[in-house]
Design a protein around this motif. Structure first.
Motif, PDB file in Angstrom:
ATOM      1  N   GLY A 103       0.799  -1.171   0.010  1.00 38.23           N
ATOM      2  CA  GLY A 103       0.165  -0.054   0.098  1.00 38.23           C
ATOM      3  C   GLY A 103       0.884   1.189  -0.077  1.00 38.23           C
ATOM      4  O   GLY A 103       0.447   2.361  -0.679  1.00 38.23           O
ATOM      5  N   PHE A 104       1.849   1.080   0.796  1.00 33.02           N
ATOM      6  CA  PHE A 104       2.987   2.433   0.864  1.00 33.02           C
ATOM      7  C   PHE A 104       3.951   2.732  -0.413  1.00 33.02           C
ATOM      8  O   PHE A 104       4.050   3.533  -1.100  1.00 33.02           O
ATOM      9  CB  PHE A 104       3.517   2.388   2.175  1.00 33.02           C
ATOM     10  N   THR A 105       4.318   1.198  -1.152  1.00 32.14           N
ATOM     11  CA  THR A 105       5.145   1.332  -1.954  1.00 32.14           C
ATOM     12  C   THR A 105       4.648   1.071  -3.355  1.00 32.14           C
ATOM     13  O   THR A 105       5.494   1.508  -4.380  1.00 32.14           O
ATOM     14  CB  THR A 105       6.343   0.209  -1.705  1.00 32.14           C
ATOM     15  N   LYS A 106       3.420   0.832  -3.592  1.00 34.43           N
ATOM     16  CA  LYS A 106       2.852   0.464  -4.690  1.00 34.43           C
ATOM     17  C   LYS A 106       3.576  -0.491  -5.407  1.00 34.43           C
ATOM     18  O   LYS A 106       3.341  -0.688  -6.671  1.00 34.43           O
ATOM     19  CB  LYS A 106       2.673   1.829  -5.681  1.00 34.43           C
ATOM     20  N   TRP A 107       4.251  -1.637  -4.845  1.00 27.53           N
ATOM     21  CA  TRP A 107       4.612  -2.578  -5.469  1.00 27.53           C
ATOM     22  C   TRP A 107       4.320  -3.764  -4.593  1.00 27.53           C
ATOM     23  O   TRP A 107       4.687  -3.954  -3.451  1.00 27.53           O
ATOM     24  CB  TRP A 107       6.378  -2.502  -5.608  1.00 27.53           C
ATOM     25  N   CYS A 108       4.116  -4.877  -5.560  1.00 31.23           N
ATOM     26  CA  CYS A 108       3.618  -6.056  -4.849  1.00 31.23           C
ATOM     27  C   CYS A 108       4.313  -7.401  -5.738  1.00 31.23           C
ATOM     28  O   CYS A 108       4.247  -7.486  -6.864  1.00 31.23           O
ATOM     29  CB  CYS A 108       2.226  -6.471  -4.768  1.00 31.23           C
ATOM     30  N   LEU A 109       5.398  -8.166  -5.017  1.00 27.24           N
ATOM     31  CA  LEU A 109       5.951  -9.312  -5.652  1.00 27.24           C
ATOM     32  C   LEU A 109       4.953 -10.236  -6.272  1.00 27.24           C
ATOM     33  O   LEU A 109       5.199 -10.486  -7.566  1.00 27.24           O
ATOM     34  CB  LEU A 109       7.060  -9.920  -4.802  1.00 27.24           C
ATOM     35  N   MET A 110       3.955 -10.528  -5.769  1.00 28.85           N
ATOM     36  CA  MET A 110       2.975 -11.514  -6.278  1.00 28.85           C
ATOM     37  C   MET A 110       2.305 -10.911  -7.538  1.00 28.85           C
ATOM     38  O   MET A 110       2.235 -11.442  -8.506  1.00 28.85           O
ATOM     39  CB  MET A 110       2.007 -11.976  -5.354  1.00 28.85           C
ATOM     40  N   GLU A 111       1.886  -9.779  -7.421  1.00 27.44           N
ATOM     41  CA  GLU A 111       1.512  -9.071  -8.802  1.00 27.44           C
ATOM     42  C   GLU A 111       2.220  -9.107  -9.771  1.00 27.44           C
ATOM     43  O   GLU A 111       2.055  -9.149 -11.059  1.00 27.44           O
ATOM     44  CB  GLU A 111       0.870  -7.762  -8.318  1.00 27.44           C
ATOM     45  N   SER A 112       3.747  -8.541  -9.517  1.00 29.10           N
ATOM     46  CA  SER A 112       4.714  -8.607 -10.469  1.00 29.10           C
ATOM     47  C   SER A 112       4.912 -10.118 -11.208  1.00 29.10           C
ATOM     48  O   SER A 112       4.719 -10.284 -12.398  1.00 29.10           O
ATOM     49  CB  SER A 112       6.083  -8.445  -9.989  1.00 29.10           C
ATOM     50  N   ILE A 113       4.712 -11.233 -10.374  1.00 30.52           N
ATOM     51  CA  ILE A 113       4.930 -12.639 -10.829  1.00 30.52           C
ATOM     52  C   ILE A 113       3.747 -12.791 -12.026  1.00 30.52           C
ATOM     53  O   ILE A 113       3.851 -13.586 -12.955  1.00 30.52           O
ATOM     54  CB  ILE A 113       4.952 -13.375  -9.716  1.00 30.52           C
ATOM     55  N   LEU A 114       2.464 -12.422 -11.249  1.00 29.28           N
ATOM     56  CA  LEU A 114       1.332 -12.752 -12.176  1.00 29.28           C
ATOM     57  C   LEU A 114       1.305 -11.976 -13.517  1.00 29.28           C
ATOM     58  O   LEU A 114       1.008 -12.732 -14.570  1.00 29.28           O
ATOM     59  CB  LEU A 114      -0.007 -12.352 -11.260  1.00 29.28           C
ATOM     60  N   ARG A 115       1.861 -10.766 -13.586  1.00 26.55           N
ATOM     61  CA  ARG A 115       1.820 -10.100 -14.754  1.00 26.55           C
ATOM     62  C   ARG A 115       3.046 -10.756 -15.573  1.00 26.55           C
ATOM     63  O   ARG A 115       2.646 -10.724 -16.878  1.00 26.55           O
ATOM     64  CB  ARG A 115       2.381  -8.729 -14.354  1.00 26.55           C
ATOM     65  N   LYS A 116       3.969 -11.139 -15.283  1.00 29.30           N
ATOM     66  CA  LYS A 116       5.211 -11.987 -16.043  1.00 29.30           C
ATOM     67  C   LYS A 116       4.371 -13.245 -16.536  1.00 29.30           C
ATOM     68  O   LYS A 116       4.749 -13.852 -17.595  1.00 29.30           O
ATOM     69  CB  LYS A 116       6.285 -12.426 -15.065  1.00 29.30           C
ATOM     70  N   GLY A 145       1.360 -13.402 -17.256  1.00 32.77           N
ATOM     71  CA  GLY A 145       0.531 -13.044 -18.514  1.00 32.77           C
ATOM     72  C   GLY A 145      -0.824 -12.569 -17.978  1.00 32.77           C
ATOM     73  O   GLY A 145      -1.835 -12.533 -18.617  1.00 32.77           O
ATOM     74  N   VAL A 146      -1.078 -12.486 -16.757  1.00 33.18           N
ATOM     75  CA  VAL A 146      -2.528 -11.900 -15.924  1.00 33.18           C
ATOM     76  C   VAL A 146      -2.647 -10.530 -16.366  1.00 33.18           C
ATOM     77  O   VAL A 146      -1.432 -10.013 -16.430  1.00 33.18           O
ATOM     78  CB  VAL A 146      -2.420 -12.372 -14.731  1.00 33.18           C
ATOM     79  N   GLN A 147      -3.424 -10.140 -16.751  1.00 37.04           N
ATOM     80  CA  GLN A 147      -3.765  -8.589 -17.120  1.00 37.04           C
ATOM     81  C   GLN A 147      -3.826  -7.788 -15.684  1.00 37.04           C
ATOM     82  O   GLN A 147      -4.173  -8.080 -15.000  1.00 37.04           O
ATOM     83  CB  GLN A 147      -5.266  -8.512 -17.804  1.00 37.04           C
ATOM     84  N   PRO A 148      -3.160  -6.607 -15.984  1.00 36.88           N
ATOM     85  CA  PRO A 148      -3.090  -5.610 -14.709  1.00 36.88           C
ATOM     86  C   PRO A 148      -4.336  -4.914 -14.520  1.00 36.88           C
ATOM     87  O   PRO A 148      -5.155  -5.031 -15.508  1.00 36.88           O
ATOM     88  CB  PRO A 148      -2.150  -4.721 -15.040  1.00 36.88           C
ATOM     89  N   GLY A 149      -4.792  -4.680 -13.256  1.00 39.40           N
ATOM     90  CA  GLY A 149      -5.970  -4.110 -13.052  1.00 39.40           C
ATOM     91  C   GLY A 149      -5.808  -2.497 -13.029  1.00 39.40           C
ATOM     92  O   GLY A 149      -4.616  -1.961 -13.078  1.00 39.40           O
ATOM     93  N   CYS A 150      -6.934  -1.729 -13.054  1.00 45.48           N
ATOM     94  CA  CYS A 150      -6.965  -0.368 -12.915  1.00 45.48           C
ATOM     95  C   CYS A 150      -7.470  -0.017 -11.537  1.00 45.48           C
ATOM     96  O   CYS A 150      -8.387  -0.451 -11.131  1.00 45.48           O
ATOM     97  CB  CYS A 150      -8.074   0.037 -14.097  1.00 45.48           C
TER      98      CYS A 150
END
Length: 69
Positions: free
Chosen positions: A49-62, A64-69
């Motif tokens: 929430g503070f850094t706007k970075w999440c390792l799991m979300e980065s892995i999911l994007r790699k 091929g999962v679509q990023p959210g808005c």
């Protein structure tokens, strides 16, 4: 589903499961040490929430999962 939705579903599942395994009154109680995993998930959510970075979300994007808005 978007990556941020998957991250939140997985985090919520981990919290509920680790509480069920770590609270002595639970029918599937294993050890109070499972509450440390609950804290770990909470710290990661707070950090993201503070850094706007999440390792799991980065892995999911790699993967091929679509990023959210």
């Amino acid at each position: 589903m978007t990556s941020w939705q998957i991250v939140r579903i997985v985090a919520g599942t981990f919290v509920l499961l680790s509480l069920a395994l770590g609270v002595p009154g639970s029918p599937i109680f294993v050890s109070p040490w499972w509450l440390a995993f609950t804290a770990f998930v909470g710290v990661n959510l707070l950090q993201s929430g503070f850094t706007k970075w999440c390792l799991m979300e980065s892995i999911l994007r790699k993967l091929g999962v679509q990023p959210g808005c």
